[in-house]
Design a protein around this motif. Sequence first.
Motif, PDB file in Angstrom:
ATOM      1  N   THR A  69       0.824  -1.211   0.000  1.00 61.57           N
ATOM      2  CA  THR A  69       0.000   0.000   0.000  1.00 61.57           C
ATOM      3  C   THR A  69       0.860   1.264   0.000  1.00 61.57           C
ATOM      4  N   PHE A  70       1.936   1.249   0.767  1.00 60.69           N
ATOM      5  CA  PHE A  70       2.815   2.418   0.868  1.00 60.69           C
ATOM      6  C   PHE A  70       3.871   2.460  -0.226  1.00 60.69           C
ATOM      7  N   ASP A  71       3.867   1.467  -1.105  1.00 58.05           N
ATOM      8  CA  ASP A  71       4.869   1.399  -2.177  1.00 58.05           C
ATOM      9  C   ASP A  71       6.282   1.290  -1.605  1.00 58.05           C
ATOM     10  N   TYR A  72       6.402   0.578  -0.502  1.00 55.30           N
ATOM     11  CA  TYR A  72       7.680   0.372   0.170  1.00 55.30           C
ATOM     12  C   TYR A  72       8.268  -0.946  -0.325  1.00 55.30           C
ATOM     13  N   PRO A  73       9.485  -0.950  -0.851  1.00 56.07           N
ATOM     14  CA  PRO A  73      10.052  -2.185  -1.424  1.00 56.07           C
ATOM     15  C   PRO A  73      10.199  -3.302  -0.383  1.00 56.07           C
ATOM     16  N   LEU A  74       9.655  -4.461  -0.698  1.00 50.22           N
ATOM     17  CA  LEU A  74       9.747  -5.608   0.208  1.00 50.22           C
ATOM     18  C   LEU A  74      11.195  -5.984   0.506  1.00 50.22           C
ATOM     19  N   ALA A  75      12.087  -5.724  -0.425  1.00 48.54           N
ATOM     20  CA  ALA A  75      13.505  -6.040  -0.214  1.00 48.54           C
ATOM     21  C   ALA A  75      14.083  -5.261   0.969  1.00 48.54           C
ATOM     22  N   TYR A  76      13.473  -4.139   1.335  1.00 53.02           N
ATOM     23  CA  TYR A  76      13.961  -3.317   2.441  1.00 53.02           C
ATOM     24  C   TYR A  76      13.271  -3.630   3.768  1.00 53.02           C
ATOM     25  N   LEU A  77      12.226  -4.449   3.734  1.00 52.62           N
ATOM     26  CA  LEU A  77      11.514  -4.826   4.954  1.00 52.62           C
ATOM     27  C   LEU A  77      12.469  -5.580   5.875  1.00 52.62           C
ATOM     28  N   LYS A  78      12.631  -5.077   7.099  1.00 55.22           N
ATOM     29  CA  LYS A  78      13.533  -5.713   8.064  1.00 55.22           C
ATOM     30  C   LYS A  78      12.734  -6.700   8.916  1.00 55.22           C
ATOM     31  N   ILE A  79      13.284  -7.888   9.104  1.00 54.81           N
ATOM     32  CA  ILE A  79      12.632  -8.912   9.915  1.00 54.81           C
ATOM     33  C   ILE A  79      13.432  -9.081  11.195  1.00 54.81           C
ATOM     34  N   ASN A  80      12.732  -8.959  12.313  1.00 46.46           N
ATOM     35  CA  ASN A  80      13.381  -9.027  13.616  1.00 46.46           C
ATOM     36  C   ASN A  80      12.764 -10.177  14.410  1.00 46.46           C
ATOM     37  N   LYS A  81      13.530 -11.244  14.600  1.00 42.12           N
ATOM     38  CA  LYS A  81      13.028 -12.433  15.305  1.00 42.12           C
ATOM     39  C   LYS A  81      12.618 -12.132  16.740  1.00 42.12           C
ATOM     40  N   SER A  82      13.286 -11.197  17.381  1.00 47.10           N
ATOM     41  CA  SER A  82      12.963 -10.929  18.780  1.00 47.10           C
ATOM     42  C   SER A  82      11.576 -10.306  18.955  1.00 47.10           C
ATOM     43  N   LEU A  83      11.006  -9.728  17.898  1.00 49.21           N
ATOM     44  CA  LEU A  83       9.659  -9.158  17.987  1.00 49.21           C
ATOM     45  C   LEU A  83       8.586 -10.235  18.136  1.00 49.21           C
ATOM     46  N   TYR A  84       8.945 -11.488  17.894  1.00 47.50           N
ATOM     47  CA  TYR A  84       7.983 -12.580  18.073  1.00 47.50           C
ATOM     48  C   TYR A  84       7.724 -12.831  19.558  1.00 47.50           C
ATOM     49  N   ASN A  85       8.590 -12.342  20.425  1.00 51.92           N
ATOM     50  CA  ASN A  85       8.376 -12.430  21.863  1.00 51.92           C
ATOM     51  C   ASN A  85       7.232 -11.490  22.224  1.00 51.92           C
ATOM     52  N   PHE A  86       6.371 -11.904  23.127  1.00 54.93           N
ATOM     53  CA  PHE A  86       5.156 -11.142  23.400  1.00 54.93           C
ATOM     54  C   PHE A  86       5.273 -10.195  24.596  1.00 54.93           C
ATOM     55  N   SER A  87       6.444  -9.611  24.798  1.00 56.38           N
ATOM     56  CA  SER A  87       6.597  -8.639  25.878  1.00 56.38           C
ATOM     57  C   SER A  87       7.060  -7.319  25.283  1.00 56.38           C
ATOM     58  N   ASP A  88       6.809  -6.240  26.021  1.00 61.98           N
ATOM     59  CA  ASP A  88       7.216  -4.933  25.503  1.00 61.98           C
ATOM     60  C   ASP A  88       8.724  -4.733  25.587  1.00 61.98           C
TER      61      ASP A  88
END
Length: 164
Positions: A69-88
Amino acid sequence: MKTIYIVRHAKSSWEYEGIKDIDRPLKKRGINDAYLVSEALRKKIDTPSVFVSSCANRALHTAMIFSYTFDYPLAYLKINKSLYNFSDGYLIKTVKALDDSFNSAIIFSHDHGISDFVNKFGDKELDHVPTCGVVGISFKTDHWKNIKKGKTILTEFPKFYKSN
């Protein structure tokens, strides 16, 4: 000035047996909500400087829809495994570790961490951030690592765009 947009992943499906939680997909309603909210958000804000997502399928799929929707390239999407943890705690660490060259960021993660984060750092008390809900908070700082209590500048929830 730094601005963060926190997105709770869209509604996921529990109908598949034998798959791990991390692999759960979005429901059709979740896909529709992600398009609905991302299109509404696109009319209100500039494209964030960086998109960061949990590695869970449901968060990644939500992030991909927002990226489209934002026309943001998927190649630049950063994936952070630690965000899968459910705490702030992991969400706070992720935000504070953002590169200062980014003035804005959008992060796709999970509740309970999101509700805790937005209430700790925003100035508007929210009981609960629903699936595909977005909360924007601005901070008067030039460095992500220095964020303290900010100003809640935006709340976008799917229910705002649905007729009963």
